[in-house]
Design an enzyme around this catalytic site. Structure first.
Site, PDB file in Angstrom:
ATOM      1  N   TYR A 146       0.187  -1.375  -0.083  1.00 37.76           N
ATOM      2  CA  TYR A 146       0.194   0.200  -0.197  1.00 37.76           C
ATOM      3  C   TYR A 146       0.628   0.933   0.083  1.00 37.76           C
ATOM      4  CZ  TYR A 146      -4.659  -1.865   0.657  1.00 37.76           C
ATOM      5  OH  TYR A 146      -5.352  -3.279   1.305  1.00 37.76           O
ATOM      6  N   LYS A 195       3.823 -15.464   3.101  1.00 35.28           N
ATOM      7  CA  LYS A 195       4.360 -16.446   2.026  1.00 35.28           C
ATOM      8  C   LYS A 195       5.269 -16.292   2.207  1.00 35.28           C
ATOM      9  CE  LYS A 195       2.559 -18.077  -1.646  1.00 35.28           C
ATOM     10  NZ  LYS A 195       1.897 -19.424  -1.630  1.00 35.28           N
ATOM     11  N   ASP A 227      -2.133 -18.478   1.221  1.00 28.14           N
ATOM     12  CA  ASP A 227      -3.037 -19.180   0.591  1.00 28.14           C
ATOM     13  C   ASP A 227      -3.784 -20.253   1.482  1.00 28.14           C
ATOM     14  OD1 ASP A 227      -0.779 -19.974   0.581  1.00 28.14           O
ATOM     15  OD2 ASP A 227      -0.640 -21.265  -1.627  1.00 28.14           O
ATOM     16  N   ASP A 251      -5.720  -7.031   4.533  1.00 25.41           N
ATOM     17  CA  ASP A 251      -7.190  -6.611   3.889  1.00 25.41           C
ATOM     18  C   ASP A 251      -8.146  -7.468   2.623  1.00 25.41           C
ATOM     19  OD1 ASP A 251      -8.632  -4.798   2.289  1.00 25.41           O
ATOM     20  OD2 ASP A 251      -7.577  -5.027   0.497  1.00 25.41           O
ATOM     21  N   ASP A 255     -11.653  -9.541   4.308  1.00 30.66           N
ATOM     22  CA  ASP A 255     -13.460  -9.636   3.507  1.00 30.66           C
ATOM     23  C   ASP A 255     -13.722 -10.662   4.115  1.00 30.66           C
ATOM     24  OD1 ASP A 255     -13.233  -7.071   3.351  1.00 30.66           O
ATOM     25  OD2 ASP A 255     -13.637  -7.173   0.634  1.00 30.66           O
TER      26      ASP A 255
HETATM   27  C1  IPM Z   1     -10.163  -0.698   3.443  1.00 31.05           C
HETATM   28  C2  IPM Z   1     -10.995  -1.234   2.031  1.00 31.05           C
HETATM   29  C3  IPM Z   1      -9.175  -0.278   2.118  1.00 31.05           C
HETATM   30  C4  IPM Z   1      -8.170  -0.684   1.907  1.00 31.05           C
HETATM   31  C5  IPM Z   1      -9.600   0.727   0.690  1.00 31.05           C
HETATM   32  C6  IPM Z   1     -10.828   1.333   0.562  1.00 31.05           C
HETATM   33  C7  IPM Z   1      -8.272   1.468   0.326  1.00 31.05           C
HETATM   34  O1  IPM Z   1     -10.620  -1.912   1.622  1.00 31.05           O
HETATM   35  O2  IPM Z   1     -10.474  -0.718   5.357  1.00 31.05           O
HETATM   36  O3  IPM Z   1      -9.765  -3.011   4.017  1.00 31.05           O
HETATM   37  O4  IPM Z   1      -7.844  -1.805   1.244  1.00 31.05           O
HETATM   38  O5  IPM Z   1      -7.433  -0.823   3.275  1.00 31.05           O
HETATM   39 MN    MN Z   2     -10.493  -3.831   2.406  1.00 36.13          MN
END
Ligand code: IPM
Ligand code: MN
Length: 360
Positions: A146, A195, A227, A251, A255
């Site tokens: 990032y 990784k 993975d 990240d 999710d």
């Molecule tokens: C999160 C979001 C952010 C990230 C984006 C919006 C830049 O997906 O906070 O997880 O990737 O960190």
């Molecule tokens: Mn995210």
């Protein structure tokens, strides 16, 4: 107690869900005798529209001056919104990355737990869901891909895009310490995800995590390749307590972890630096497709406010009161659309907020 909170409602569903979190905080204030002062700040697309940039110096300065930041979400539809015609450093997400960096928020805590009441919303096989899970993803937030150097160049008709994944020993050590510290207050297990079979940055990650682990003899730890971790999360999520990982892996895995809780609308998060200051936001995005329709689930943001009370203000009982109110409302069968299942009572964003506030 007087708590000065900078509020960044942001874009998409951000304003709706943050409004509900403030409603719940005010209920806490009334019951426990605290004053929450809010200062609303712009960031993301709304800041681009109003000020021509996603994060102004004014927002940074005011956020720094506050005790904590409560945030909604930023960004819009990446295919249709005019914000995405701007150069990358002027887009909404650039504001979020910059505020994380400016405030030194290197530790991103994303708890993912399956509420008993939401078993039916969990997409995993019944026997896996029945075992339940309660993990905390400790995501490094100010390093890695990032924030590494990036470029896109064209030489002799060949276009090359480069992103770099950089970590220093110091950056790894401080996030590892956070993970082991928090594991001591939980079930005393850390799974460090990397990784290391491919990446140098992961090999350094492993080495430093091993050094840090020596200071925590009570905490059991293991290394897991990313993975494999992605697979284990759906196969046996109950095995995880604290999952420690770098920015990009965190990240993606967070999710995935959120989805197995039933909905990304349930996942809170705290981004912390070395002090008591923190930025608290739901892990989910701005969901532009349902923005302004009173459909968004405010629970992730409300639970983020609970994290704020606990981490920044040491108001543990008050934070627990919010978490219990959320459980109660779920027990009573109230559901926003994302977590709806047969027999549930469908409610909108504002009703969900009011129901939780009333149960404080
Ligand atoms: C999160 C979001 C952010 C990230 C984006 C919006 C830049 O997906 O906070 O997880 O990737 O960190
Ligand atoms: Mn995210």
């Amino acid at each position: 107690m007087v708590c000065n909170i900078a509020v960044i409602k942001g874009d998409g569903i951000g304003p709706e869900v943050v409004t509900e979190a403030m409603k719940v905080l005010d209920a806490v204030g009334a019951k426990y005798g605290h004053t929450f002062n809010y200062e609303q700040l712009l960031m993301g697309g709304c800041s681009i529209d109003a000020c021509g940039e996603p994060l102004t110096d004014e927002t940074v300065a005011k956020a720094k001056a506050a005790d904590a930041v409560l945030m909604g979400s930023i960004g819009g539809n990446t295919s249709t919104s005019p914000w995405y015609k701007l150069p990358p450093e002027k887009r909404p997400e650039a504001g979020l990355l910059k505020i994380r960096k400016e405030l030194g928020l290197f530790a991103n805590l994303r708890p993912a737990l399956l509420y008993e009441q939401l078993y039916k919303a969990c997409p995993l096989k019944e026997e896996i869901a029945a075992r339940g899970f309660d993990m905390l993803i400790m995501r490094e937030l100010t390093g890695g891909l990032y924030f590494g150097k990036r470029s896109t160049t064209e030489v002799d008709g060949v276009t090359t895009a480069i992103d770099t994944l950089t970590y220093t020993d110091k950056e790894i050590r401080r996030i590892a310490i956070k993970a082991f510290d928090i594991a001591m207050k939980r079930r005393k297990k850390v799974t460090s995800v990397d990784k290391a079979n491919v990446l140098d940055s992961s090999r350094l990650w492993r080495k430093i995590v091993e050094e840090v682990a020596k200071d925590y003899p009570e905490v059991s730890y293991e290394h897991m390749l990313v993975d494999n971790c992605a697979m284990q999360l759906v196969k046996d999520p109950a095995q995880f307590d604290v999952v420690l990982t770098e920015n990009m892996f965190g990240d993606i895995l967070s999710d995935e972890a959120s989805m197995i809780t039933g909905s990304i609308g349930m996942l809170s998060s705290a981004s912390l630096n070395e002090t008591k200051f923190g930025l608290y936001e739901p892990s989910g995005g701005s969901a532009p497709d349902i923005a302004g329709q009173n459909k968004a689930n405010p629970i992730a943001t409300i639970l983020s406010a609970a994290m704020m009370l606990k981490f920044t203000f040491d108001l543990d009982a008050e934070g627990d009161a919010i978490e219990n109110a959320v459980k109660k409302v779920l027990e009573e069968g109230y559901r926003t659309g994302d977590i709806m299942s047969e027999g549930g009572k469908l409610v909108g964003t504002d009703e969900m907020g009011s129901l939780i506030a009333e149960r404080i």
